[in-house]
Design an enzyme around this catalytic site. Structure first.
Site, short mmCIF file in Angstrom:
data_model
loop_
_atom_site.label_atom_id
_atom_site.label_comp_id
_atom_site.label_asym_id
_atom_site.label_seq_id
_atom_site.Cartn_x
_atom_site.Cartn_y
_atom_site.Cartn_z
N GLY A 107 -17.74 -29.18 8.27
CA GLY A 107 -18.99 -29.90 8.06
C GLY A 107 -19.52 -30.40 9.39
N LYS A 108 -20.74 -30.84 9.42
CA LYS A 108 -21.32 -31.45 10.63
C LYS A 108 -22.65 -32.07 10.24
CE LYS A 108 -20.03 -31.47 15.06
NZ LYS A 108 -18.64 -31.33 15.54
#
Ligand code: NAD
Length: 408
Positions: A107-108
Site C-alpha cells: 500500500g502507499k
C-alpha cells in the site's frame, strides 16, 4: 528490459511485472491481476487554518495487493503526491514484501501538501483528519500505514490516537513507525541502512570481492547509517554526497566525523576540513567498487550513466535508476542490488513492530537486529541463487521470486 519507456514509478513497475509474467509464463488474467490495484481511494480533507480560513487538500491511499497479508506502506505529505505515484509505490511494496518473504501486502498514500507551509497545530489537525478519513479502510489486519517522506513518529502517533478514538478500539498495530513510547519498535531508525549493508555484504561475497571502497549519493538517515555500519565492517567510504556537494577522500573518509558535521546542520559543500569538496554529481563517476544511491528517484540517468565506475550499485532509494540507464548498466555488466531488496530493512522492522503490537510485547534491540539480519540474509541468498540459476540480473530475479510467491 524495454528501452526508455518512462521514468514513472508506476510505468516501470508495470513493465517489470509484465516482463516477469512473461518469463514465468503466466496467463493474461494472472498478469492483469498482478498489475491492477485493489483500491485507489481519493479523499478531500478540509482544514481550518490558524487564521480562520479554510483550505481543502487532496489525499490518496492506494491498496495494491493483500494476497499475502494486510496492505503495508507509507504515507507521505508532499506537493508532488499523485494517485499514480501512490499506486506505483504501492505496487513496489507488494513486490518488496513478497521478495523478502514477510506476510504483508503493498500500500502507499499521502496528502498533496507542503507541510513546511503549515503550523504545527495545522499539521496535527490535517494528520488527524486523514486518520479519520482512512479509518473505514485501514486496521491491524486490513491495511497498516507507516511514515514516509515528510512524515515521522509524531505524526503517526497523532494518527493512531485519532484512529483509536474514531473506531473506539485499542489497535496500535494499525500504524507502524510510532514513537517507541507509543509502541514503536527499537531498531527502526537504522533498519534501512542496516538492511542495505547486509544485502551488500552478501552480494559482494557472491562476486568474490573483498572489503569494498564505497561512494554514497545522499547522506541523510539511510546514507549515514549505511556509511557507518559499512565502515564498522572495514569498508572504505571514499565519497559521500548531499544536495550541495560531493565530499571525497581516496584513503577513506572519517565517517563518524562527517556524520557529526552533517548532524550539526552543515552542508557538505562546507566540509573542506574532511576531504576534497567536488560538485554534487561527482559522486556518480568517483572511482569505487560500490555506489550506493540513497537520495531520490531517477538519480542515475542516460546523462551520467557512462561515468559510473562501480562494479555494484545498491538502490537504497526507490527507483533511483531510470529505465534506459538501467539497460546500459546491465549491458556493461555492472551488478545492481534492486530497491525491492536493498531498502527492505525498513518495512521488515515495521513488520516486527506490528508483530510486537499484536502480541503486546517489546523486543530487545539486539533481538530486532538479529531477526533483521536473518530475514535479509535469507532473502538476498534466495535472490542471488535464483539469478545464478536462471542467468538473470538481480532485479529480474527479485521480481520473479516475488511474483511466484504472489501467484502461489
Ligand atoms: P533523508 O531525507 O534523510 O536524506 C536524503 C538525503 O539525500 C539528504 O542528505 C539530501 O541532501 C540528499 N539529496 C537530495 N537530493 C540530492 C541530490 N540531488 N544529490 C545528492 N544528494 C541529494 O531521506 P532518507 O530517509 O535517508 O531516505 C533516502 C531515500 O531512501 C529516499 O529516497 C527514501 O524514499 C528511501 N527509503 C527510505 C527508507 C527509510 O526507512 N528511511 C526506506 C525505504 C526507502
Amino acid at each position: 528490459m524495454v528501452v526508455g519507456m518512462s521514468d514513472s514509478i508506476l510505468d516501470n513497475a508495470t513493465i517489470n511485472i509484465r516482463e516477469a509474467a512473461k518469463r514465468l509464463e503466466l496467463d493474461e488474467f494472472q498478469t492483469e491481476q498482478l498489475i491492477a490495484p485493489d483500491v485507489v481511494a481519493h479523499f478531500r480533507l478540509p482544514l481550518k487554518k490558524d487564521d480562520g480560513s479554510v483550505e481543502v487538500f487532496d489525499a490518496y491511499r492506494a491498496q495494491h495487493s493483500n494476497k499475502r497479508g494486510p496492505y503495508k506502506g507509507g504515507l507521505r505529505f508532499h506537493p508532488s503526491v499523485t494517485p499514480e505515484e501512490a499506486q506505483g509505490l504501492a505496487t513496489l511494496m507488494s513486490i518488496k514484501t513478497a521478495a523478502v518473504n514477510i506476510p504483508m501486502g503493498g500500500g502507499k498514500g499521502g496528502i498533496v501538501v507542503d507541510p513546511k507551509l503549515l503550523s504545527e497545530a495545522e499539521l496535527e489537525r490535517l494528520a488527524r483528519s486523514f486518520a479519520r478519513h482512512l479509518a473505514p479502510i485501514i486496521g491491524e489486519t486490513r491495511d497498516v500505514p507507516a511514515p514516509d517522506v515528510n512524515t515521522n513518529p509524531q505524526i503517526i502517533d497523532w494518527m493512531v490516537e485519532e484512529f483509536e478514538k474514531e473506531c473506539n478500539v485499542q489497535a496500535p498495530g494499525t500504524f507502524t513507525g510510532k514513537s517507541v513510547a507509543k509502541g514503536g519498535s527499537l531498531g527502526r531508525i537504522d533498519a534501512t541502512g542496516r538492511g542495505g549493508v547486509i544485502v551488500t555484504e552478501r552480494i559482494i561475497k557472491s562476486m568474490e570481492m573483498g572489503a569494498p571502497s564505497v561512494a554514497i549519493q545522499g547522506f541523510g538517515n539511510v546514507g549515514q547509517w549505511y556509511a557507518q555500519l559499512g565502515a564498522e565492517r572495514g569498508w572504505r567510504v571514499t565519497a559521500v554526497s548531499d544536495s550541495s556537494a560531493t565530499l571525497v577522500n581516496a584513503e577513506g573518509l572519517d565517517i563518524q566525523k562527517v556524520i557529526k558535521f552533517k548532524q550539526d546542520g552543515a552542508s557538505l559543500k562546507d566540509a573542506t576540513g574532511y576531504g576534497d569538496v567536488l560538485n554534487r554529481d561527482a559522486v556518480f563517476g568517483y572511482s569505487c567498487d560500490v555506489l550506493a544511491l540513497a537520495a531520490l528517484e531517477n538519480a542515475v540517468t542516460a546523462n551520467n550513466v557512462s561515468s559510473v565506475q562501480a562494479k555494484l550499485i545498491v538502490e537504497l532509494a526507490n527507483n533511483p535508476i531510470t529505465e534506459d540507464a538501467y539497460n546500459t548498466l546491465v549491458k556493461n555488466d555492472i551488478q545492481i542490488a534492486p530497491d525491492v531488496l536493498a531498502n527492505a530493512g525498513g518495512v521488515i522492522v515495521s513488520y516486527f513492530e506490528w508483530q510486537q503490537n499484536r502480541a503486546s510485547s517489546q523486543w530487545e534491540e539486539a533481538d530486532v537486529r538479529q531477526k533483521l539480519e536473518a530475514t535479509m540474509a535469507e532473502a538476498t541468498q534466495t535472490i542471488v541463487d535464483y539469478a545464478h540459476e536462471h542467468r538473470l540480473n538481480l532485479k529480474d530475479a527479485a521480481f520473479d521470486v516475488a511474483i511466484k510467491r504472489l501467484v502461489e
